[in-house]
Design a protein around this motif. Structure first.
Motif, PDB file in Angstrom:
ATOM      1  N   ASP A  43      -3.275  -5.595   0.273  1.00  0.00           N
ATOM      2  CA  ASP A  43      -4.374  -6.007   0.978  1.00  0.00           C
ATOM      3  C   ASP A  43      -5.127  -5.174   1.692  1.00  0.00           C
ATOM      4  OD1 ASP A  43      -3.334  -8.653   0.541  1.00  0.00           O
ATOM      5  OD2 ASP A  43      -2.256  -9.019   2.212  1.00  0.00           O
TER       6      ASP A  43
ATOM      7  N   ALA B 219      -8.507  -6.482  -8.015  1.00  0.00           N
ATOM      8  CA  ALA B 219      -8.198  -6.300  -6.592  1.00  0.00           C
ATOM      9  C   ALA B 219      -6.850  -7.331  -6.227  1.00  0.00           C
ATOM     10  CB  ALA B 219      -9.445  -6.933  -5.880  1.00  0.00           C
ATOM     11  N   PRO B 220      -6.805  -8.348  -6.622  1.00  0.00           N
ATOM     12  CA  PRO B 220      -5.609  -9.181  -6.233  1.00  0.00           C
ATOM     13  C   PRO B 220      -4.094  -8.738  -6.520  1.00  0.00           C
ATOM     14  CG  PRO B 220      -7.176 -10.637  -7.244  1.00  0.00           C
ATOM     15  CD  PRO B 220      -7.500  -9.256  -7.604  1.00  0.00           C
ATOM     16  N   HIS B 221      -4.154  -7.625  -7.597  1.00  0.00           N
ATOM     17  CA  HIS B 221      -2.789  -7.036  -7.798  1.00  0.00           C
ATOM     18  C   HIS B 221      -2.590  -5.763  -6.999  1.00  0.00           C
ATOM     19  CE1 HIS B 221      -2.618  -9.288 -11.633  1.00  0.00           C
ATOM     20  NE2 HIS B 221      -4.113  -8.932 -11.635  1.00  0.00           N
ATOM     21  N   LEU B 222      -3.588  -5.516  -5.998  1.00  0.00           N
ATOM     22  CA  LEU B 222      -3.280  -4.396  -5.226  1.00  0.00           C
ATOM     23  C   LEU B 222      -2.700  -4.824  -3.826  1.00  0.00           C
ATOM     24  CD1 LEU B 222      -6.190  -1.643  -6.050  1.00  0.00           C
ATOM     25  CD2 LEU B 222      -3.832  -2.003  -7.153  1.00  0.00           C
TER      26      LEU B 222
ATOM     27  N   GLU C  42       0.755  -1.250   0.001  1.00  0.00           N
ATOM     28  CA  GLU C  42       0.094  -0.065  -0.057  1.00  0.00           C
ATOM     29  C   GLU C  42       0.832   1.066  -0.018  1.00  0.00           C
ATOM     30  OE1 GLU C  42      -3.097   2.542   2.765  1.00  0.00           O
ATOM     31  OE2 GLU C  42      -2.104   0.778   3.583  1.00  0.00           O
TER      32      GLU C  42
ATOM     33  N   SER D 104      -7.214  -3.726  -1.825  1.00  0.00           N
ATOM     34  CA  SER D 104      -8.035  -4.526  -2.693  1.00  0.00           C
ATOM     35  C   SER D 104      -9.256  -4.777  -2.253  1.00  0.00           C
ATOM     36  CB  SER D 104      -6.985  -5.848  -2.879  1.00  0.00           C
ATOM     37  OG  SER D 104      -7.078  -6.306  -1.498  1.00  0.00           O
TER      38      SER D 104
END
Length: 128
Positions: free
Chosen positions: A50, A45-48, A3, A53
């Motif tokens: 936790d 979402a899975p690329h960002l 993040e 996402s």
């Protein structure tokens, strides 16, 4: 991508502090989620990180249909900024996502957006 790294890249691209980039990133992701189908948002979402996402996860409801101006209005309202800052921030978040997600999957998701909004994800040309 973690993040903090994502938010730092958004801050640098948008020309804002990391403290300003966090709510801006959240505003863009929430608005993008409203505009995309659940499947396309969920694929991103899975690329960002936790922490980010979950902002791309939505119910099975169909995407809302709204234009470029409404997208930026929602981002501006959510982040508490003016429209030019919302446009710079949206550009920064989309460009950062493009690098993180990968071209093909990102382009698949953005194909649901109007052309003027998709254009924000493209890098700005450099002058001579």
């Amino acid at each position: 991508m973690a993040e903090l790294a994502f938010v730092d890249k958004v801050a640098a691209r948008a020309g804002v502090s990391p403290e300003q980039a966090r709510p801006l990133t959240e505003a863009v992701l929430r608005t993008l989620t409203e505009r995309l189908s659940g499947g396309e948002a969920g694929a991103l979402a899975p690329h960002l990180a936790d922490e980010l996402s979950p902002l791309l996860v939505k119910a099975a409801e169909p995407p809302e249909t709204f234009d470029f101006d409404e997208f930026l209005r929602r981002v501006a309202d959510r982040a508490g900024i003016d429209r030019p800052a919302a446009e710079r921030g949206t550009r920064a978040v989309l460009q950062t996502m493009h690098r993180v997600v990968g071209h093909r999957e990102f382009e698949d998701a953005l194909s649901q957006l109007p052309a003027d909004l998709r254009a924000l994800a493209q890098p700005l040309p450099h002058g001579p």
